[in-house]
Design a protein around this motif. Structure first.
Motif, short mmCIF file in Angstrom:
data_model
loop_
_atom_site.label_atom_id
_atom_site.label_comp_id
_atom_site.label_asym_id
_atom_site.label_seq_id
_atom_site.Cartn_x
_atom_site.Cartn_y
_atom_site.Cartn_z
N CYS A 152 35.84 47.15 17.42
CA CYS A 152 34.27 47.27 18.34
C CYS A 152 33.34 48.40 18.41
CB CYS A 152 34.69 46.67 19.72
SG CYS A 152 33.44 46.04 20.74
N CYS A 186 33.22 48.85 22.78
CA CYS A 186 34.73 49.59 23.28
C CYS A 186 35.25 50.56 22.22
CB CYS A 186 34.96 48.67 24.18
SG CYS A 186 36.11 47.06 23.16
N CYS A 240 34.76 40.57 20.16
CA CYS A 240 35.20 41.00 20.99
C CYS A 240 36.58 40.67 21.92
CB CYS A 240 35.21 42.82 21.35
SG CYS A 240 36.05 43.27 22.01
N CYS A 286 36.06 42.41 24.96
CA CYS A 286 34.35 43.04 26.06
C CYS A 286 33.27 42.14 26.00
CB CYS A 286 34.22 44.17 26.34
SG CYS A 286 33.23 44.87 24.20
ZN LIG Z 1 35.37 45.28 22.49
#
Ligand SMILES: [Zn+2]
Length: 128
Positions: free
Chosen positions: A5, A8, A36, A39
């Motif tokens: 990701c 994050c 993701c 997040c």
């Molecule tokens: Zn993420």
């Protein structure tokens, strides 16, 4: 195949990221958008050639499966069952919801792949 990701930094196999849609040119493979699971950020997954080949094969099999009518002779229904099995196992890696729906729909229409064995296969897939 792993993806990370951008926001994050979560790293997992692409299958854990929810498939959203294809980006770029769908005809030549392009890339795809995945969400993701941590997040919710949308990340672009660039696919390598092997996966593009697999995608092409999935498209071909889907087209072939779509062309089989409900009143098809037994040998075609056997072929449909074969295709459903293959697409199902590909989709464990791809997680394309629309493809899952398509497979389920065709299974109902053609009356194939709903026996004990396919259920067992689905359970094995879910454990993975
Ligand atoms: Zn993420």
């Amino acid at each position: 195949m792993e993806m990370t990701c951008l926001k994050c930094g979560y790293v997992a196999s692409a299958g854990e990221f929810k498939w959203l849609c294809f980006t770029g040119c769908p005809a030549c493979g392009g890339s795809e958008l995945r969400e993701c699971p941590v997040c919710g950020t949308h990340n672009v997954l660039h696919k390598n050639e092997a996966l593009e080949d697999e995608e092409e094969l999935m498209k071909e099999l889907s087209r072939e499966l779509a062309a089989i009518p409900a009143n098809a002779p037994q040998f075609m229904l056997d072929r449909a069952k074969d295709i459903i099995g293959k697409l199902g196992s590909f989709n464990r890696r791809w997680n394309i919801a629309a493809l899952d729906e398509f497979i389920t729909e065709r299974q109902k229409e053609l009356g194939v792949g709903l026996g004990k064995s396919s259920k067992a296969t689905a359970e094995v897939g879910a454990e993975k």
